[in-house]
Design an enzyme around this catalytic site. Structure first.
Site, PDB file in Angstrom:
ATOM      1  N   HIS A 131      -8.204   5.968  77.914  1.00 59.88           N
ATOM      2  CA  HIS A 131      -8.995   6.710  77.649  1.00 59.88           C
ATOM      3  C   HIS A 131     -10.044   6.966  79.135  1.00 59.88           C
ATOM      4  O   HIS A 131     -10.833   5.827  79.071  1.00 59.88           O
ATOM      5  CB  HIS A 131      -9.550   7.614  76.686  1.00 59.88           C
ATOM      6  CG  HIS A 131      -8.633   8.234  76.120  1.00 59.88           C
ATOM      7  ND1 HIS A 131      -7.953   7.923  75.477  1.00 59.88           N
ATOM      8  CD2 HIS A 131      -8.642  10.016  75.830  1.00 59.88           C
ATOM      9  CE1 HIS A 131      -7.201   8.796  74.356  1.00 59.88           C
ATOM     10  NE2 HIS A 131      -7.396  10.032  75.056  1.00 59.88           N
ATOM     11  N   LYS A 135     -15.669   7.501  76.016  1.00 59.41           N
ATOM     12  CA  LYS A 135     -15.111   7.559  74.873  1.00 59.41           C
ATOM     13  C   LYS A 135     -15.037   6.391  73.661  1.00 59.41           C
ATOM     14  O   LYS A 135     -15.413   5.582  73.547  1.00 59.41           O
ATOM     15  CB  LYS A 135     -13.435   7.741  74.763  1.00 59.41           C
ATOM     16  CG  LYS A 135     -12.510   7.979  73.835  1.00 59.41           C
ATOM     17  CD  LYS A 135     -10.959   8.313  73.282  1.00 59.41           C
ATOM     18  CE  LYS A 135     -10.564   9.014  72.561  1.00 59.41           C
ATOM     19  NZ  LYS A 135     -10.800  10.090  71.935  1.00 59.41           N
TER      20      LYS A 135
END
Length: 233
Positions: A131, A135
């Site tokens: 990600h 995040k």
């Protein structure tokens, strides 16, 4: 449909755009520093806030008889409490670690593959999720949902970050650039390797799925999942 947005970051803004394209109205934007909101105007709340704000957002919506679609991860130690409160208030609730329609089909594929692979002890399973650097949680909620799907259909008992023993699934988390979300489930033996992979190109899929869930939940009472929304149950 009148939507209250809880969390007005990148996901909140994307949900606003897609909701308006589908003919809906945003009647509240509740974010850090928001002191009050008019719940009486909301047909549904969509929560993509933060782990420390999500539970109270959800409970307050139930108190005000507003159905909730929640995609916030990192607060699930209180999920059972939220479900109980929803049932007591005869509310409506959908939580998903990922609202992307493609990811929810991927969840189903993952469970079917896990069931088939459970008979083949020579294969060991592992997972990797990638990600963007902003995040907050690791592993991702999506990765945890994938691991839980494998555990339900195999002899694995739990998951662990990075390393694991024969009864736990190792999940490797990477944070790189602006990656929207990549999840890979691998089964490997001495002779070969089987992989299934989902790559999100952007956040639009997550936002669209959340809006579709908000449309679906109108007029319903109870606790549901994206399996119900997609008629996969």
């Amino acid at each position: 449909m009148n939507i209250g947005l809880f969390g007005y970051g990148k996901m909140g803004k994307m949900i606003e755009q897609i909701a308006q394209q589908r003919g809906h109205s945003i009647v509240a934007k509740v974010d850090v520093g928001t002191k009050e909101a008019d719940y009486s105007k909301m047909d549904v709340a969509i929560d993509f806030s933060t782990p420390d704000a999500a539970y109270q957002n959800i409970i307050t919506c139930f108190e005000n008889k507003v159905p909730v679609i929640s995609g916030t991860t990192g607060w699930l130690e209180r999920y059972a409490e939220a479900v109980k409160h929803c049932q007591e208030k005869k509310g409506a609730f959908i939580y998903a670690s990922n609202f992307s329609l493609g990811v929810n089909l991927f969840f189903e594929l993952n469970e079917q593959l896990a069931s088939m692979m459970s008979k083949l002890e020579q294969y060991s399973v592992s997972m990797e999720e990638i990600h963007h650097t902003q995040k907050l949680d690791a592993p991702s909620g999506t990765a945890i949902t994938l691991a839980e799907g494998i555990i339900e259909h195999s002899s694995y008992k739990t998951w662990k970050s990075e390393t694991a023993d024969e009864k736990s699934i190792p999940i490797t988390s990477k944070r790189e650039g602006a990656v929207a979300g990549t999840h890979i489930v691998s089964y490997e033996s001495e002779v070969d390797k089987i992989e299934i992979k989902h790559v999100a190109h952007n956040r639009k899929g997550f936002a669209l799925g959340a809006v579709i869930a908000a449309e679906w939940i109108q007029g319903k009472t109870g606790v549901f999942s994206m399996k119900d929304v997609l008629n996969l149950s």
